[in-house]
Motif scaffolding. Structure first.
Motif, PDB file in Angstrom:
ATOM      1  N   GLY A  85       0.800  -1.218   0.000  1.00 12.88           N
ATOM      2  CA  GLY A  85       0.000   0.000   0.000  1.00 12.88           C
ATOM      3  C   GLY A  85       0.835   1.271   0.000  1.00 12.88           C
ATOM      4  N   PHE A  86       2.047   1.193   0.556  1.00 15.62           N
ATOM      5  CA  PHE A  86       2.937   2.359   0.600  1.00 15.62           C
ATOM      6  C   PHE A  86       4.052   2.285  -0.445  1.00 15.62           C
ATOM      7  N   SER A  87       3.960   1.320  -1.356  1.00 22.15           N
ATOM      8  CA  SER A  87       5.029   1.115  -2.327  1.00 22.15           C
ATOM      9  C   SER A  87       5.220   2.301  -3.270  1.00 22.15           C
ATOM     10  N   ALA A  88       4.154   3.089  -3.475  1.00 26.71           N
ATOM     11  CA  ALA A  88       4.275   4.250  -4.359  1.00 26.71           C
ATOM     12  C   ALA A  88       5.264   5.275  -3.816  1.00 26.71           C
ATOM     13  N   HIS A  89       5.509   5.241  -2.502  1.00 23.75           N
ATOM     14  CA  HIS A  89       6.448   6.172  -1.876  1.00 23.75           C
ATOM     15  C   HIS A  89       7.879   5.653  -1.898  1.00 23.75           C
ATOM     16  N   TRP A 148       4.793  -0.266  -9.676  1.00 25.31           N
ATOM     17  CA  TRP A 148       5.962  -0.723 -10.429  1.00 25.31           C
ATOM     18  C   TRP A 148       6.861   0.424 -10.879  1.00 25.31           C
ATOM     19  N   THR A 149       6.378   1.652 -10.745  1.00 25.62           N
ATOM     20  CA  THR A 149       7.211   2.792 -11.152  1.00 25.62           C
ATOM     21  C   THR A 149       8.194   3.202 -10.062  1.00 25.62           C
ATOM     22  N   SER A 150       8.002   2.687  -8.842  1.00 25.54           N
ATOM     23  CA  SER A 150       8.913   3.023  -7.750  1.00 25.54           C
ATOM     24  C   SER A 150      10.032   1.979  -7.684  1.00 25.54           C
ATOM     25  N   PHE A 234       6.855 -10.716  -5.235  1.00 28.75           N
ATOM     26  CA  PHE A 234       5.724 -11.199  -6.019  1.00 28.75           C
ATOM     27  C   PHE A 234       4.910 -10.068  -6.649  1.00 28.75           C
ATOM     28  N   GLY A 235       5.299  -8.838  -6.367  1.00 30.52           N
ATOM     29  CA  GLY A 235       4.637  -7.703  -7.014  1.00 30.52           C
ATOM     30  C   GLY A 235       3.276  -7.363  -6.463  1.00 30.52           C
ATOM     31  N   ALA A 236       2.946  -7.865  -5.271  1.00 33.98           N
ATOM     32  CA  ALA A 236       1.631  -7.568  -4.693  1.00 33.98           C
ATOM     33  C   ALA A 236       1.610  -7.986  -3.236  1.00 33.98           C
TER      34      ALA A 236
END
Length: 325
Positions: A85-89, A148-150, A234-236
């Motif tokens: 959930g915080f991966s965008a940061h 995936w952009t982070s 696993f990307g999720a």
């Protein structure tokens, strides 16, 4: 067999045996399968099993104190959801969030067990259910995709020097720190003393309660970091993952020679136990590829259960004659 030989086996034989077992399994795989010793298989094996090595090391500390933690699997799943959930940061935010989630669960276990005096089995079972429910609620019972952009996925998908996964490298760092804790730091010695005889430890002026609390907090932190690896690799975030992870950790710790009654344990031997169990499944996958037999993934749970039963049976057989010495 003399009492002296039994005592030597009880103290050192099982730990030495599991390390020899790991070497024999590696030799078997190298001789039997063409691609077993390839860098791809080595990297994949280390990356996947980094999660299980982590929870095994945390479980080792807990069992050393005479406790148990049934919540490590669902805590890892919850941590994977929060980290995703915080991966965008970015990794610098998502990783601490995932680890803090695990530490919070460990602190909850410590509070219930040390302060409220709830038996570890009941307390950690409650945390297991709470963590699983929380993961399903905040994820809406679905996997949570990472951004995936982070740089978040670099931890679980990238390697150092082309073959060593970052996840395993970080696991090695944690393992060294925990080994130092057990072998050289006062807190580790108090953990062992608390597991051996908590009343005696208290009479000696040792803070056995705090030592047990730290064991659960660290175990939760290890589960949290394993959840970060899960989401990154696993990307999720996986709210339904973690089923049976506690069994894997317990089996690995026990096969490494740590007594379920507490008072004795080894981080390196527990790691060897986790790697042994991982190697068994890796070899079975290669056998499936050869067409020798066809075992579904569900058989892994059966094998884990049988593995744990056999190891505990052997441990009881070795240590029971020493009770009257």
């Amino acid at each position: 067999m003399t009492t002296l030989v039994r005592r030597h086996i009880a103290d050192h034989g099982q730990s030495t045996g599991v390390m020899i077992g790991v070497l024999l399994l590696i030799l078997l795989g190298t001789l039997r399968y063409d691609n077993f010793a390839s860098l791809y298989n080595l990297s994949s094996f280390l990356n996947y099993n980094a999660m299980f090595v982590l929870i095994t090391m945390g479980m080792c500390l807990v069992i050393m104190t005479g406790g148990i933690d049934l919540s490590v699997g669902t805590v890892a799943a919850l941590s994977s959801v929060t980290a995703a959930g915080f991966s965008a940061h970015g990794l610098e935010v998502a990783l601490p969030v995932g680890v803090l989630t695990g530490l919070a669960a460990g602190a909850l276990n410590a509070f219930m067990i040390v302060i409220m005096r709830i038996p570890p089995f009941i307390a950690t079972l409650a945390t297991l259910l709470a963590a699983k429910g929380t993961a399903l609620v905040i994820s809406d019972a679905r996997t949570v995709p990472v951004d995936w952009t982070s740089n978040f996925t670099q931890l679980g998908m990238n390697n150092v020097a082309g073959w060593l996964p970052w996840s395993m490298l970080l696991t090695v760092v944690v393992g060294i720190a925990l080994w130092l804790l057990v072998e050289h730091w006062p807190l580790g010695r108090v953990m062992l003393a608390a597991g051996d005889n908590e009343d005696t430890a208290n009479l000696m002026g040792l803070s056995s309660g705090w030592a047990r609390a730290w064991a659960y907090v660290i175990c939760g932190g290890c589960a949290g970091l394993a959840g970060v690896f899960l989401a990154s690799g696993f990307g999720a975030g996986q709210p339904l993952e973690g089923l049976g992870w506690e069994l894997t950790a317990i089996a690995s710790v026990v096969v490494g020679g740590t007594l379920l009654t507490g008072g004795r344990g080894s981080i390196p031997a527990s790691v060897a136990g986790a790697l042994m169990l991982g190697l068994i499944f890796n070899l079975l996958n290669f056998e499936n590829g050869l067409g020798t037999f066809n075992l579904s993934a569900y058989w892994q749970m059966v094998i884990r259960g049988a593995f744990l039963f056999i190891v505990i049976l052997l441990q009881v057989k070795i240590t029971r004659p020493l009770a009257g010495d």
